[in-house]
Design a protein around this motif. Structure first.
Motif, PDB file in Angstrom:
ATOM      1  N   THR A   1       0.859  -1.192   0.000  1.00  0.00           N
ATOM      2  CA  THR A   1       0.000   0.000   0.000  1.00  0.00           C
ATOM      3  C   THR A   1       0.894   1.240   0.000  1.00  0.00           C
ATOM      4  N   PRO A   2       0.330   2.408  -0.330  1.00  0.00           N
ATOM      5  CA  PRO A   2       1.140   3.634  -0.270  1.00  0.00           C
ATOM      6  C   PRO A   2       1.757   3.858   1.117  1.00  0.00           C
ATOM      7  N   ALA A   3       1.056   3.484   2.176  1.00  0.00           N
ATOM      8  CA  ALA A   3       1.572   3.658   3.537  1.00  0.00           C
ATOM      9  C   ALA A   3       2.840   2.831   3.735  1.00  0.00           C
ATOM     10  N   ILE A   4       2.816   1.590   3.304  1.00  0.00           N
ATOM     11  CA  ILE A   4       3.985   0.715   3.454  1.00  0.00           C
ATOM     12  C   ILE A   4       5.137   1.220   2.588  1.00  0.00           C
ATOM     13  N   THR A   5       4.821   1.635   1.380  1.00  0.00           N
ATOM     14  CA  THR A   5       5.846   2.171   0.482  1.00  0.00           C
ATOM     15  C   THR A   5       6.541   3.369   1.116  1.00  0.00           C
ATOM     16  N   LEU A   6       5.771   4.263   1.723  1.00  0.00           N
ATOM     17  CA  LEU A   6       6.333   5.440   2.376  1.00  0.00           C
ATOM     18  C   LEU A   6       7.273   5.035   3.510  1.00  0.00           C
ATOM     19  N   LEU A   7       6.826   4.131   4.366  1.00  0.00           N
ATOM     20  CA  LEU A   7       7.647   3.702   5.496  1.00  0.00           C
ATOM     21  C   LEU A   7       8.955   3.080   5.025  1.00  0.00           C
ATOM     22  N   GLU A   8       8.884   2.256   3.994  1.00  0.00           N
ATOM     23  CA  GLU A   8      10.098   1.637   3.473  1.00  0.00           C
ATOM     24  C   GLU A   8      11.018   2.675   2.851  1.00  0.00           C
ATOM     25  N   ARG A   9      10.451   3.598   2.093  1.00  0.00           N
ATOM     26  CA  ARG A   9      11.257   4.629   1.438  1.00  0.00           C
ATOM     27  C   ARG A   9      11.960   5.522   2.462  1.00  0.00           C
ATOM     28  N   LYS A  10      11.268   5.852   3.548  1.00  0.00           N
ATOM     29  CA  LYS A  10      11.834   6.713   4.593  1.00  0.00           C
ATOM     30  C   LYS A  10      12.656   5.921   5.612  1.00  0.00           C
ATOM     31  N   GLN A  11      12.699   4.597   5.456  1.00  0.00           N
ATOM     32  CA  GLN A  11      13.449   3.694   6.338  1.00  0.00           C
ATOM     33  C   GLN A  11      13.035   3.854   7.807  1.00  0.00           C
ATOM     34  N   VAL A  12      11.725   3.923   8.009  1.00  0.00           N
ATOM     35  CA  VAL A  12      11.159   4.035   9.346  1.00  0.00           C
ATOM     36  C   VAL A  12      10.890   2.623   9.868  1.00  0.00           C
TER      37      VAL A  12
ATOM     38  N   VAL B   1      -8.556   3.371   6.053  1.00  0.00           N
ATOM     39  CA  VAL B   1      -7.915   4.679   5.876  1.00  0.00           C
ATOM     40  C   VAL B   1      -6.674   4.751   6.763  1.00  0.00           C
ATOM     41  N   SER B   2      -5.535   4.855   6.118  1.00  0.00           N
ATOM     42  CA  SER B   2      -4.276   5.012   6.841  1.00  0.00           C
ATOM     43  C   SER B   2      -3.979   6.502   6.986  1.00  0.00           C
ATOM     44  N   PRO B   3      -3.365   6.889   8.096  1.00  0.00           N
ATOM     45  CA  PRO B   3      -2.956   8.286   8.224  1.00  0.00           C
ATOM     46  C   PRO B   3      -1.700   8.576   7.395  1.00  0.00           C
ATOM     47  N   LEU B   4      -1.079   7.526   6.890  1.00  0.00           N
ATOM     48  CA  LEU B   4       0.176   7.645   6.146  1.00  0.00           C
ATOM     49  C   LEU B   4      -0.050   7.653   4.641  1.00  0.00           C
ATOM     50  N   ALA B   5       0.732   8.477   3.939  1.00  0.00           N
ATOM     51  CA  ALA B   5       0.758   8.506   2.470  1.00  0.00           C
ATOM     52  C   ALA B   5      -0.622   8.714   1.862  1.00  0.00           C
TER      53      ALA B   5
ATOM     54  N   ALA C   1       7.367   8.613  15.240  1.00  0.00           N
ATOM     55  CA  ALA C   1       7.598   8.411  13.805  1.00  0.00           C
ATOM     56  C   ALA C   1       6.338   8.773  13.022  1.00  0.00           C
ATOM     57  N   LEU C   2       5.187   8.396  13.555  1.00  0.00           N
ATOM     58  CA  LEU C   2       3.920   8.738  12.909  1.00  0.00           C
ATOM     59  C   LEU C   2       3.750  10.254  12.838  1.00  0.00           C
ATOM     60  N   CYS C   3       4.055  10.935  13.928  1.00  0.00           N
ATOM     61  CA  CYS C   3       3.942  12.403  13.940  1.00  0.00           C
ATOM     62  C   CYS C   3       4.889  13.035  12.925  1.00  0.00           C
ATOM     63  N   LYS C   4       6.090  12.528  12.866  1.00  0.00           N
ATOM     64  CA  LYS C   4       7.071  13.086  11.929  1.00  0.00           C
ATOM     65  C   LYS C   4       6.618  12.904  10.479  1.00  0.00           C
ATOM     66  N   LEU C   5       6.094  11.730  10.160  1.00  0.00           N
ATOM     67  CA  LEU C   5       5.684  11.436   8.781  1.00  0.00           C
ATOM     68  C   LEU C   5       4.409  12.159   8.360  1.00  0.00           C
ATOM     69  N   THR C   6       3.513  12.404   9.307  1.00  0.00           N
ATOM     70  CA  THR C   6       2.221  13.010   8.972  1.00  0.00           C
ATOM     71  C   THR C   6       2.144  14.486   9.347  1.00  0.00           C
TER      72      THR C   6
END
Length: 162
Positions: A2-13, A101-105, A141-146
């Motif tokens: 999902t876009p949320a997982i892609t974001l986390l992997e890309r940002k290495q979180v 609904v993910s709060p990420l990406a 980490a969630l706060c930083k990303l969102t």
């Protein structure tokens, strides 16, 4: 993926994925996640999209068994009133289906609020972007990303259950 997982992997979180089989007749997505994953429900946060009285959308993340205080959410976002956004608005602005609904990406980056109860938890669970998929990560980490800020968002007395 999902876009949320892609974001986390890309940002290495650092994060952990937790999957379960979603039952279409489940009364509460968050309650179902807690039960099926064997996790205390206070660690699982639902993502709600709200509309302020000025028309602006925002994301509020609260523990799944808690009730959102719309007035407190509006105040924390600098508004006077808030209501739940309509389903079509949620899908259009986030790119995710209701119940996943993910709060990420999200498709459109929305201002975000995270209930202050998360401040004292090492890791919380949020939707991974589809029903039956939860992401476990540190609240910071969630706060930083969102761009989320902590705020008191939950009802303390009887009220709206969202």
């Amino acid at each position: 993926m999902t876009p949320a997982i892609t974001l986390l992997e890309r940002k290495q979180v650092p994060f952990c994925l937790h999957e379960y089989t979603h039952e279409p007749d489940a009364e509460s997505f968050g309650g179902e996640a807690a039960e099926k994953l064997g996790v205390d429900a206070s660690y699982i946060f639902k993502t709600l999209v709200l509309q302020l009285d000025c028309g602006e959308l925002l994301v509020a993340m609260v523990p799944v068994l808690e009730k959102l205080n719309l007035k407190q959410a509006a105040k924390a976002a600098g508004g006077k009133k808030a209501k739940l956004a309509e389903a079509q608005q949620v899908v259009r602005s986030t790119g995710y289906l209701l119940g996943g609904v993910s709060p990420l990406a999200q498709k459109k980056a929305l201002p975000a609020l995270l209930d202050e109860s998360a401040r004292h938890i090492d890791s919380i669970y949020v939707s991974g972007g589809k029903r039956g998929l939860e992401i476990e990560l540190a609240p910071e980490a969630l706060c930083k990303l969102t761009g989320a800020v902590y705020a008191p968002l939950c009802q303390t007395t009887a009220g709206v259950n969202q």
